[in-house]
Write an enzyme that holds these catalytic residues in place. Structure first.
Site, PDB file in Angstrom:
ATOM      1  N   LYS A   1       1.090  -3.019   8.787  1.00 58.53           N
ATOM      2  CA  LYS A   1       1.979  -2.014   9.038  1.00 58.53           C
ATOM      3  C   LYS A   1       3.423  -2.685   9.762  1.00 58.53           C
ATOM      4  O   LYS A   1       3.191  -3.256  10.847  1.00 58.53           O
ATOM      5  CB  LYS A   1       1.538  -0.702   9.723  1.00 58.53           C
ATOM      6  CG  LYS A   1       2.397   0.411   9.745  1.00 58.53           C
ATOM      7  CD  LYS A   1       1.650   1.581  10.373  1.00 58.53           C
ATOM      8  CE  LYS A   1       2.597   2.828  10.312  1.00 58.53           C
ATOM      9  NZ  LYS A   1       1.814   4.098  10.779  1.00 58.53           N
TER      10      LYS A   1
ATOM     11  N   VAL B   1       3.482  -0.734   4.286  1.00 59.37           N
ATOM     12  CA  VAL B   1       2.256  -1.061   4.640  1.00 59.37           C
ATOM     13  C   VAL B   1       1.754  -2.054   3.556  1.00 59.37           C
ATOM     14  O   VAL B   1       1.985  -1.627   2.298  1.00 59.37           O
ATOM     15  CB  VAL B   1       1.334   0.152   4.963  1.00 59.37           C
ATOM     16  CG1 VAL B   1      -0.005  -0.213   5.491  1.00 59.37           C
ATOM     17  CG2 VAL B   1       1.929   0.845   6.087  1.00 59.37           C
TER      18      VAL B   1
ATOM     19  N   ASP C   1      -1.367  15.333  14.853  1.00 54.50           N
ATOM     20  CA  ASP C   1      -0.716  15.310  13.476  1.00 54.50           C
ATOM     21  C   ASP C   1      -1.746  15.146  12.438  1.00 54.50           C
ATOM     22  O   ASP C   1      -1.821  14.303  11.757  1.00 54.50           O
ATOM     23  CB  ASP C   1       0.358  14.191  13.535  1.00 54.50           C
ATOM     24  CG  ASP C   1       1.135  14.498  12.071  1.00 54.50           C
ATOM     25  OD1 ASP C   1       1.230  15.339  11.518  1.00 54.50           O
ATOM     26  OD2 ASP C   1       1.826  13.158  11.874  1.00 54.50           O
TER      27      ASP C   1
ATOM     28  N   GLY D   1       6.000   4.230   4.737  1.00 58.93           N
ATOM     29  CA  GLY D   1       6.079   5.660   5.651  1.00 58.93           C
ATOM     30  C   GLY D   1       7.496   6.028   5.836  1.00 58.93           C
ATOM     31  O   GLY D   1       8.402   5.137   5.402  1.00 58.93           O
TER      32      GLY D   1
ATOM     33  N   LEU E   1       0.711  -1.131  -0.218  1.00 58.44           N
ATOM     34  CA  LEU E   1      -0.107  -0.049  -0.007  1.00 58.44           C
ATOM     35  C   LEU E   1       0.863   1.272   0.188  1.00 58.44           C
ATOM     36  O   LEU E   1       0.534   2.383  -0.307  1.00 58.44           O
ATOM     37  CB  LEU E   1      -0.856  -0.048   1.090  1.00 58.44           C
ATOM     38  CG  LEU E   1      -2.015  -1.075   1.385  1.00 58.44           C
ATOM     39  CD1 LEU E   1      -2.693  -1.072   2.580  1.00 58.44           C
ATOM     40  CD2 LEU E   1      -2.914  -0.711   0.287  1.00 58.44           C
ATOM     41  N   GLY E   2       2.024   1.183   0.200  1.00 61.67           N
ATOM     42  CA  GLY E   2       2.941   2.305   0.398  1.00 61.67           C
ATOM     43  C   GLY E   2       3.986   2.130   1.503  1.00 61.67           C
ATOM     44  O   GLY E   2       4.050   1.286   2.219  1.00 61.67           O
TER      45      GLY E   2
HETATM   46  P1  ATP Z   1       4.826   8.696   8.068  1.00 60.16           P
HETATM   47  O1  ATP Z   1       4.774   7.734   8.964  1.00 60.16           O
HETATM   48  O2  ATP Z   1       6.285   9.137   7.676  1.00 60.16           O
HETATM   49  O3  ATP Z   1       4.083   9.942   8.469  1.00 60.16           O
HETATM   50  P2  ATP Z   1       2.751   7.967   6.288  1.00 60.16           P
HETATM   51  O4  ATP Z   1       1.559   8.277   7.147  1.00 60.16           O
HETATM   52  O5  ATP Z   1       2.684   7.901   4.654  1.00 60.16           O
HETATM   53  O6  ATP Z   1       4.456   8.538   6.445  1.00 60.16           O
HETATM   54  P3  ATP Z   1       2.235   5.060   7.017  1.00 60.16           P
HETATM   55  O7  ATP Z   1       1.146   5.452   7.967  1.00 60.16           O
HETATM   56  O8  ATP Z   1       3.151   4.060   7.271  1.00 60.16           O
HETATM   57  O9  ATP Z   1       3.232   6.315   6.341  1.00 60.16           O
HETATM   58  O10 ATP Z   1       1.470   4.536   5.656  1.00 60.16           O
HETATM   59  C1  ATP Z   1       2.294   4.068   4.373  1.00 60.16           C
HETATM   60  C2  ATP Z   1       1.437   4.313   3.237  1.00 60.16           C
HETATM   61  O11 ATP Z   1       0.544   3.300   3.527  1.00 60.16           O
HETATM   62  C3  ATP Z   1       0.607   5.293   3.009  1.00 60.16           C
HETATM   63  O12 ATP Z   1       0.356   5.572   1.591  1.00 60.16           O
HETATM   64  C4  ATP Z   1      -0.784   5.182   3.624  1.00 60.16           C
HETATM   65  O13 ATP Z   1      -1.857   5.640   2.689  1.00 60.16           O
HETATM   66  C5  ATP Z   1      -1.020   3.617   3.525  1.00 60.16           C
HETATM   67  N1  ATP Z   1      -1.832   3.143   4.625  1.00 60.16           N
HETATM   68  C6  ATP Z   1      -1.488   3.188   5.971  1.00 60.16           C
HETATM   69  N2  ATP Z   1      -2.237   2.715   6.661  1.00 60.16           N
HETATM   70  C7  ATP Z   1      -3.376   2.249   5.732  1.00 60.16           C
HETATM   71  C8  ATP Z   1      -4.596   1.721   6.023  1.00 60.16           C
HETATM   72  N3  ATP Z   1      -5.030   1.342   7.367  1.00 60.16           N
HETATM   73  N4  ATP Z   1      -5.463   1.408   5.102  1.00 60.16           N
HETATM   74  C9  ATP Z   1      -4.830   1.641   3.760  1.00 60.16           C
HETATM   75  N5  ATP Z   1      -3.615   2.129   3.500  1.00 60.16           N
HETATM   76  C10 ATP Z   1      -2.923   2.612   4.377  1.00 60.16           C
END
Ligand code: ATP
Length: 511
Positions: A41, A26, A135, A21, A18-19
């Site tokens: 995650k 994730v 945040d 962070g 999904l991506g």
């Molecule tokens: P950071 O943690 O550096 O602030 P972030 O918020 O993008 O960055 P993550 O929360 O780890 O990092 O998410 C990484 C990616 O996974 C993002 O693109 C986010 O949209 C996707 N993602 C995270 N949680 C979910 C979820 N519960 N359902 C769908 N996609 C998710």
């Protein structure tokens, strides 16, 4: 990472990444034994140590696991193996609100209203519990597949305040969304989230947050100077809302309650939340693992010491029984009681429980009758019609004393539901019962030889009462190979029974 996942997590099928962070990967995953889909995650322990993220991560887990609201990403479970920490989260197929806005350019006022009213409901839930998110930004708001439901995610920076007016001073958040008091390193409180809300509403309506600039220093200066412009296509109501949220002085900023009364949102509140929460929630279970290839430890249970119950804590499931014995009038609370969701007696049979000074009854029409300390409350089966001390009212207009009894009735019904079987199945030598309480139903198994197992799915603990006496508790994700054969059989049958009951439950929902 992806290639290693299959062997590390045999219980999960990876559907797609999904991506990434800053510190995590994730994945969209399917839990094999129940086919439920989650966002998984993954955070590498090495990174946690190198970047000094232990507290942030513990905080994220500790706070998010206690939250249960349709506008907040649900945290189901966490565990670790040698290299990584895994958080099992609700999967939000529509991705980030940030990406959605980027693809659309900007959103209409109607769509903004529809999505941001859910954000306000989520913030209201957090602030009622003294939780400051710190945040809130477009990138931390996730959407359902059809992009009509919004959920707040990423609780890494959230803090629980000890009271509504407590203030913090750590400089944190994402520059585009942080308030002047945070930038100026002044003490700040719940109002800081309201500033971020203002930036988010602005971002939805215009395509970019108000203080965006190519570099962080310029953004911070713009915030300090309150330098932003409102495009002329915004309606007066939108403009008023944004101006009142982006108020430099936090004391003059709208509170979350004020926001709900803003003309911009009109009647959006409650209508949004009610239709969402009144839908029967999908049965979701904490993932269970019996595989031995990864050492599954319930991370949250093992490394986080339970906090003392705070002023804003929700009652925990094991406190519910206690609360039934408490007299709701004995401990007057100064804060008005707000009942957000009506109770319901759906699926419950007529029932009467009489104890000293109180009676709780569900009559054959499904009405709930509570009699306590000479006060009487009658509530219709859908929770909407309320008769308190003989006077007709409704669940939105209850006075505090009436709301206390209503709250008591809700807690008591939860308890009744946790004892009322929804699915009953005979598996081998055991009668398995999946109860009606939601979203985490209780599961009980009665063995023909007299042994019993109670599984509080929400707590992740199996309470085993073998015939031989000496009850004990285990987490189904623990390795239980060390148990003697008869106890292992009890646990195996329980897990098998649980799976069959869930399958049955699914089938019943389809038909
Ligand atoms: P950071 O943690 O550096 O602030 P972030 O918020 O993008 O960055 P993550 O929360 O780890 O990092 O998410 C990484 C990616 O996974 C993002 O693109 C986010 O949209 C996707 N993602 C995270 N949680 C979910 C979820 N519960 N359902 C769908 N996609 C998710």
């Amino acid at each position: 990472m992806e290639s290693k996942l299959g062997s590390r997590l045999p219980d999960y099928e990876v559907i797609k990444p999904l991506g990434r962070g800053a510190y995590s990967y994730v994945y969209h995953v399917k839990y094999r034994s129940t086919s439920q889909e989650f966002a998984l995650k993954i955070i590498e322990k090495q990174v946690v140590v190198q970047k000094n993220l232990t507290n942030r991560l513990l905080n994220e887990i500790k706070l998010q696991k206690r939250l249960n609201h349709p506008c907040i990403v649900k945290f189901y479970h966490s565990f670790e193996d040698e290299d990584c920490i895994y958080l099992v989260l609700e999967y939000c197929a529509g991705g980030e609100l940030f990406s959605y806005i980027k693809s659309e350019g900007r959103l209409s006022e109607d769509e903004t209203r529809m999505l941001c009213s859910q954000l306000v409901d989520g913030i209201d839930y957090l602030h009622n519990r003294g939780i400051l998110h710190r945040d809130l930004k477009l990138g931390n708001l996730l959407l359902s597949e059809d992009r009509t439901l919004l959920k707040i995610g990423d609780f890494g920076l959230a803090v629980k305040l000890s009271n509504y007016s407590e203030e913090r001073s750590t400089l944190c958040g994402t520059p585009n969304y942080i308030s002047p008091e945070v930038v100026n390193r002044q003490p700040y409180g719940l109002a800081a989230d309201l500033w971020s809300l203002g930036c988010i509403v602005y971002g939805c309506l215009t395509g970019n947050p108000p203080f965006e600039s190519p570099d962080i220093q310029t953004t911070l200066l713009k915030i300090k100077d309150m330098s932003y412009s409102l495009p002329n296509y915004l309606s007066d109501d939108a403009e008023t809302l944004i101006r009142s949220l982006l108020s430099w002085n936090p004391d003059e900023r709208l509170s979350i309650q004020d926001v709900k009364n803003q003309p911009f949102f009109k009647s959006q509140f409650f209508s949004t939340l009610d239709t969402r929460t009144l839908q029967s929630p999908t049965l979701i279970l904490s993932p269970v693992s019996k595989h031995r290839s990864a050492t599954y430890v319930d991370y949250t249970e093992t490394i986080i010491s339970p906090e003392k119950p705070g002023k804003y804590d929700l009652p925990r499931s094991n406190r519910k029984i206690k609360s039934l014995k408490q007299d709701p009038f004995a401990t007057p609370r100064s804060k008005p009681i707000v009942i957000k969701m009506p109770l319901s007696t759906a699926n419950l049979l007529p029932f009467k429980h009489i104890s000293k000074n109180r009676v709780l009854e569900i009559n054959d029409k499904g009405w709930v009758i509570v009699n306590m300390n000479n006060r009487q409350l009658e509530v219709s089966s859908d929770g909407l019609t309320v008769i308190y001390q003989g006077k007709l009212t409704n669940f939105r207009e209850m006075n505090n004393n009436c709301a206390k009894l209503y709250q008591y009735a809700q807690t008591a019904l939860d308890l009744v539901r946790s004892k009322t079987p929804k699915i009953k199945l005979q598996i081998k030598d055991a009668m398995c019962m999946l109860m009606w309480n939601e979203p985490y139903p209780n599961f009980e198994v009665d063995f023909e030889n007299g042994a019993r197992v109670c599984y509080q799915i929400g707590s992740g603990k199996l309470y085993v009462h073998p015939l031989t006496g000496g009850s004990f508790e285990i987490s189904p994700s623990e390795d239980y190979e060390h148990l003697d054969q008869s106890l292992k059989n009890i646990v195996d049958t329980t897990l098998e029974g649980l799976k069959c009951c869930i399958d049955e439950e699914r089938k019943l929902k389809i038909t």
